[in-house]
Enzyme design. Sequence first.
Site, PDB file in Angstrom:
ATOM      1  N   TYR A 199      12.545  -5.454  -2.704  1.00  0.00           N
ATOM      2  CA  TYR A 199      11.536  -5.452  -3.775  1.00  0.00           C
ATOM      3  C   TYR A 199      10.564  -4.284  -3.739  1.00  0.00           C
ATOM      4  CZ  TYR A 199       7.516  -7.042  -6.558  1.00  0.00           C
ATOM      5  OH  TYR A 199       6.492  -7.132  -7.461  1.00  0.00           O
ATOM      6  N   ASN A 208      -1.220   1.543   5.925  1.00  0.00           N
ATOM      7  CA  ASN A 208      -0.338   0.575   5.272  1.00  0.00           C
ATOM      8  C   ASN A 208       0.174  -0.370   6.339  1.00  0.00           C
ATOM      9  OD1 ASN A 208       1.587  -0.787   3.693  1.00  0.00           O
ATOM     10  ND2 ASN A 208       3.139   0.767   4.091  1.00  0.00           N
ATOM     11  N   GLY A 209      -0.065  -1.674   6.158  1.00  0.00           N
ATOM     12  CA  GLY A 209       0.402  -2.646   7.137  1.00  0.00           C
ATOM     13  C   GLY A 209      -0.603  -3.762   7.326  1.00  0.00           C
ATOM     14  N   CYS A 223       0.834  -1.204   0.000  1.00  0.00           N
ATOM     15  CA  CYS A 223       0.000   0.000   0.000  1.00  0.00           C
ATOM     16  C   CYS A 223       0.870   1.257   0.000  1.00  0.00           C
ATOM     17  CB  CYS A 223      -0.972   0.050   1.172  1.00  0.00           C
ATOM     18  SG  CYS A 223      -2.230  -1.236   1.157  1.00  0.00           S
ATOM     19  N   GLY A 248       0.815  -0.717  -4.972  1.00  0.00           N
ATOM     20  CA  GLY A 248      -0.509  -1.326  -4.998  1.00  0.00           C
ATOM     21  C   GLY A 248      -1.248  -0.972  -6.264  1.00  0.00           C
TER      22      GLY A 248
END
Length: 470
Positions: A244, A102-103, A2, A28
């Site tokens: 990544y 985000n998480g 995200c 995302g």
Amino acid sequence: MCGIVGIVDSGGVSLPIYYALYALQHRGQESAGITTYDAGKIHKHKAQGLLSEVFDQEILKKLTGRTGIGHIRYPTTGENRPENTQPLNFTLKGHYFSIVHNGNLVNNDVLVADYEEHGHIFATTTDSEVIAAIIARELTLSGSMEDAVVLCMRILQGSYSVIAMLDDTIYAFRDPLGIKPLTLGRTEHGYMVASESVAMDTLGATFMRDVKPGELIKIDEHGISCRQIMKANHTALCLFEYIYFARSDSVIDGVLVYDVRRRIGEQLQREAPVDAEMISPVPDSGMSIAVGYSEASGIPFKEGLIKNRYIGRTFIMPTQTLRENAVRMKLNPIRGHIQDKSVVLIDDSIVRGTTSRRIIDLMREFGAREVHFRVGSPPIRAPCYLGVDLPTRQELIAHNREHDDICSAIAADSLHYVSLEALIAATGHRPEDLCYGCLSGCYPVSIPGEHAACRHIDFVHGSYQTELQF
């Protein structure tokens, strides 16, 4: 993953948020949304799809105001449903409250059960709504956003970088272990927070620093204030951000991601040299790793695969079938570069192995004589519970497989993963300050169904384990 953004700027925020989210689109691809506040009203738009599919000029013109937040969604907790698209927007005692997250919370089910037991109704299946519920309840009791964030940090378990908008004020906070990134910057007429520093670069804003783990940032028309809510004796920064997730030009917790990946490539060459004719990356995240390998080996760097820029990241596509079918659309070998050549092919990671096999098969189909596969992460042997949609152990190619079996399964002439020690050294962080549970099966927090947390964490302020009080 995200991507999240929050901006307070007297010049208006809808376009800046849009451009900032564009810089974070790699985080995302499922959905996108923006909410702004203007003169006692909120303006909002969100939908499933890429940012460019969700917004146009007319929509952005309607999102007036100098305070706003935005979100790019990559699903972990919560299905692919329209109601899970963020920002989540609420009204609370005459105030407007919006949130992006985000998480991934590992105690989400417990918290949902607690709230439902006391009559709370949830409209989504995302753990972001649980955070909103905790904040809203505390706001009704104390009226203090700071108290609400203190409560969040005491009872939430897992990873979270959160940006909340209460009327015209932005509040941003990061979990005490700093698992997910969050950065702070200065715009021309205000301030902003975002998942990565590249969002600020896109706007010509000034990157100030990372939001500290356990820190609360408040931004309003008067400026910015910071408060350290909770502090752990070490962090648990997500190692996969460096491998990544993050863009190579991002600075994550004080470290340029490009430099980390280049050092990974150098170490790969030292660990597993190959007498080959060219070094080729799997674009894009393998690019800077391949640069490092080429520099260390003296073997020329040459692109053997060209990426179709209109195809997104296959790893974060929602189904395995879509990921596999997208490989030929996404990557096309350059026959003139690879025909009759011995190629060292560099990628950031191998998850299920099916995509790697398809890429290697493509290289051979277009004439490569040898394909030696070098990987910028150690074998992924365990799921991630903290924000990465990795599959179950049984789906991971490295689970219960020997090295030679993996090499055979992806049809490579040789295979080498970078060692964990070399990977950690490349980040410049201490091993105890990183989360690499997907590589080791050892997680920084207790995970239901897994072994207890492998390391003890002390918190200087408050308690990490606190029950909700209704």
